[in-house]
Design an enzyme around this catalytic site. Structure first.
Site, PDB file in Angstrom:
ATOM      1  N   ASP A  15       0.913  -1.276   0.068  1.00  0.00           N
ATOM      2  CA  ASP A  15      -0.129  -0.022  -0.143  1.00  0.00           C
ATOM      3  C   ASP A  15       0.968   1.169  -0.156  1.00  0.00           C
ATOM      4  OD1 ASP A  15      -2.250   1.709   0.300  1.00  0.00           O
ATOM      5  OD2 ASP A  15      -1.946   1.750   2.461  1.00  0.00           O
ATOM      6  N   SER A  16       0.124   2.416  -0.425  1.00  0.00           N
ATOM      7  CA  SER A  16       1.120   3.444  -0.208  1.00  0.00           C
ATOM      8  C   SER A  16       1.521   3.847   1.187  1.00  0.00           C
ATOM      9  CB  SER A  16       0.352   4.732  -0.780  1.00  0.00           C
ATOM     10  OG  SER A  16      -0.824   4.942  -0.258  1.00  0.00           O
ATOM     11  N   TYR A  47      -0.409   8.620  -2.819  1.00  0.00           N
ATOM     12  CA  TYR A  47      -0.549   8.231  -4.148  1.00  0.00           C
ATOM     13  C   TYR A  47      -1.879   8.852  -4.454  1.00  0.00           C
ATOM     14  CZ  TYR A  47       2.511   3.942  -3.937  1.00  0.00           C
ATOM     15  OH  TYR A  47       3.588   3.430  -3.730  1.00  0.00           O
ATOM     16  N   GLY A  48      -2.616   9.164  -3.868  1.00  0.00           N
ATOM     17  CA  GLY A  48      -3.948   9.559  -4.553  1.00  0.00           C
ATOM     18  C   GLY A  48      -4.247  10.955  -4.997  1.00  0.00           C
ATOM     19  N   CYS A  78      -4.146  -1.304  -2.174  1.00  0.00           N
ATOM     20  CA  CYS A  78      -4.154   0.169  -2.162  1.00  0.00           C
ATOM     21  C   CYS A  78      -5.327   0.372  -3.343  1.00  0.00           C
ATOM     22  CB  CYS A  78      -2.859   0.916  -2.617  1.00  0.00           C
ATOM     23  SG  CYS A  78      -3.032   2.572  -2.749  1.00  0.00           S
ATOM     24  N   ASN A  79      -6.142   1.321  -3.073  1.00  0.00           N
ATOM     25  CA  ASN A  79      -7.179   1.402  -4.058  1.00  0.00           C
ATOM     26  C   ASN A  79      -6.563   2.135  -5.271  1.00  0.00           C
ATOM     27  OD1 ASN A  79     -10.316   0.604  -2.891  1.00  0.00           O
ATOM     28  ND2 ASN A  79      -8.788   1.126  -1.392  1.00  0.00           N
ATOM     29  N   THR A  80      -5.964   3.381  -5.085  1.00  0.00           N
ATOM     30  CA  THR A  80      -5.426   4.056  -6.081  1.00  0.00           C
ATOM     31  C   THR A  80      -4.408   3.125  -6.886  1.00  0.00           C
ATOM     32  OG1 THR A  80      -5.408   6.044  -4.389  1.00  0.00           O
ATOM     33  CG2 THR A  80      -4.005   6.087  -6.310  1.00  0.00           C
ATOM     34  N   GLU A 158      -4.739   8.737   9.251  1.00  0.00           N
ATOM     35  CA  GLU A 158      -3.329   8.557   9.762  1.00  0.00           C
ATOM     36  C   GLU A 158      -3.010   9.471  11.107  1.00  0.00           C
ATOM     37  OE1 GLU A 158      -0.108   8.234   7.931  1.00  0.00           O
ATOM     38  OE2 GLU A 158      -1.330   6.797   6.720  1.00  0.00           O
ATOM     39  N   CYS A 192     -11.222   3.368  -0.252  1.00  0.00           N
ATOM     40  CA  CYS A 192      -9.755   3.928   0.120  1.00  0.00           C
ATOM     41  C   CYS A 192      -9.535   3.106   1.333  1.00  0.00           C
ATOM     42  CB  CYS A 192      -9.595   5.297   0.479  1.00  0.00           C
ATOM     43  SG  CYS A 192      -8.261   5.853   1.311  1.00  0.00           S
ATOM     44  N   THR A 193      -8.312   2.501   1.260  1.00  0.00           N
ATOM     45  CA  THR A 193      -7.827   1.678   2.548  1.00  0.00           C
ATOM     46  C   THR A 193      -7.907   2.306   3.905  1.00  0.00           C
ATOM     47  OG1 THR A 193      -5.297   2.064   1.929  1.00  0.00           O
ATOM     48  CG2 THR A 193      -6.204   0.059   1.286  1.00  0.00           C
ATOM     49  N   HIS A 194      -7.847   3.577   3.914  1.00  0.00           N
ATOM     50  CA  HIS A 194      -7.837   4.157   5.394  1.00  0.00           C
ATOM     51  C   HIS A 194      -9.047   4.287   5.955  1.00  0.00           C
ATOM     52  CE1 HIS A 194      -3.820   5.407   4.185  1.00  0.00           C
ATOM     53  NE2 HIS A 194      -3.546   6.001   5.362  1.00  0.00           N
TER      54      HIS A 194
HETATM   55  N1  DGL Z   1      -3.975   3.598   0.125  1.00  0.00           N
HETATM   56  C1  DGL Z   1      -4.770   4.812  -0.837  1.00  0.00           C
HETATM   57  C2  DGL Z   1      -5.818   4.133  -1.206  1.00  0.00           C
HETATM   58  O1  DGL Z   1      -6.403   3.022  -0.731  1.00  0.00           O
HETATM   59  C3  DGL Z   1      -5.141   5.796   0.144  1.00  0.00           C
HETATM   60  C4  DGL Z   1      -3.807   6.634   0.635  1.00  0.00           C
HETATM   61  C5  DGL Z   1      -3.060   7.518  -0.593  1.00  0.00           C
HETATM   62  O2  DGL Z   1      -3.748   8.340  -1.067  1.00  0.00           O
HETATM   63  O3  DGL Z   1      -1.910   6.937  -0.884  1.00  0.00           O
HETATM   64  O4  DGL Z   1      -6.511   4.682  -2.275  1.00  0.00           O
END
Ligand code: DGL
Length: 275
Positions: A15-16, A47-48, A78-80, A158, A192-194
């Protein structure tokens, strides 16, 4: 390498940052005998908000790092990165399998509310690409979908400010961007994973009875099936091992990551790597 050696290899997860640990937790629960190696690209989070070219480059570099640990399956937690780079990562991992989180998340949403009205909460990049819209409509052409980029919620998670007045008012402020009908979906997809950490806040803000869908457990189930299909299931009786890698800030990774993983971590549990 013979077949039984390959089965003993780890599942690589990246993941990011720390958000993907929600997926890692589900993978451990679904496959307690699998060895896991997780990379959080904390140096380059988020990353987003980045361009597809940068996101793709970062995702390929993170995968190359995990490949040095000899992985048998890549889980893009990571969804992005799943929205932007899945094809490139499949090429890089070929012939070994790769799974992202968007497809399982869409499957879970359609199963929860067939023909329903879905609201996808995600990063800018995931929304820009319409990744969830495409994945849902492929499975359920009757579905209605709205997508909303909520970058600030990544920072909130975060920071650990997951509940309470501040989190609720920020979610409500994002909803102002939608028309009135879209603020009352049948399902809210945590794209989004968060966002699973903010689940209680979403449950407070949205209507009673809304389905709040995240992709962690469906991704874990799909990953287990992939291992079976590829005859790659680890047959050891011992509990699987876990290695945690981060590209920056191992102390912060441990502090915040513990919340995502559901148990305390210390900085010594995390290895700093440079991509
Ligand atoms: N991990 C990213 C996601 O699931 C969220 C955090 C990011 O923007 O890197 O899209």
């Amino acid at each position: 390498m013979n077949a039984s050696d390959t089965k003993a290899l780890s599942i690589g997860v990246f993941d990011s940052g720390v958000g993907g640990l929600t997926v890692l937790k589900a993978l451990r629960e679904a496959m307690p005998h699998e060895n896991l190696v997780y990379l959080g690209d904390t140096a380059r989070l988020p990353y987003g908000t980045k361009s597809p070219v940068s996101i793709s480059r970062y995702a390929c570099q993170a995968t190359a790092q995990l490949q040095q640990s000899n992985i048998k399956l890549l889980v893009v937690a990571c969804n992005t990165a799943s929205a932007v780079a899945l094809d490139a990562l499949r090429q890089q991992m070929h012939p070994l399998p790769v799974i992202g989180v968007v497809e399982p998340g869409a499957t879970a949403a359609v199963a929860a509310r067939p023909g329903g009205k879905h609201l996808v909460l995600a990063t800018e990049a995931t929304v820009r690409l319409g990744a969830y819209r495409k994945a849902i409509l492929d499975k359920d052409p009757q579905a209605e979908i709205d997508e909303l980029a909520c970058e600030l919620l990544v920072a909130l998670a975060e920071e650990g400010w997951n509940d309470g007045a501040i989190a609720e008012s920020i979610v409500r402020r994002y909803l102002v961007e939608l028309d009135a009908a879209s603020r009352h979906p049948d399902s809210v997809i945590l794209g989004c994973t968060h966002f699973p950490l903010l689940r209680n806040t979403f449950a407070t803000v949205f209507d009673d009875g809304v389905s709040i869908v995240d992709s962690a457990s469906t991704t874990a189930t799909a990953a287990r099936s992939l291992l079976t299909d590829f005859s790659l299931t680890n047959e050891q009786n011992a509990a699987g091992t876990l290695r945690l890698l981060a590209t920056d800030g191992v102390t912060r990774f441990a502090r915040v990551g513990g919340q995502f993983l559901g148990h305390d971590l210390s900085a010594e549990d995390v290895t700093l790597v440079d991509l």
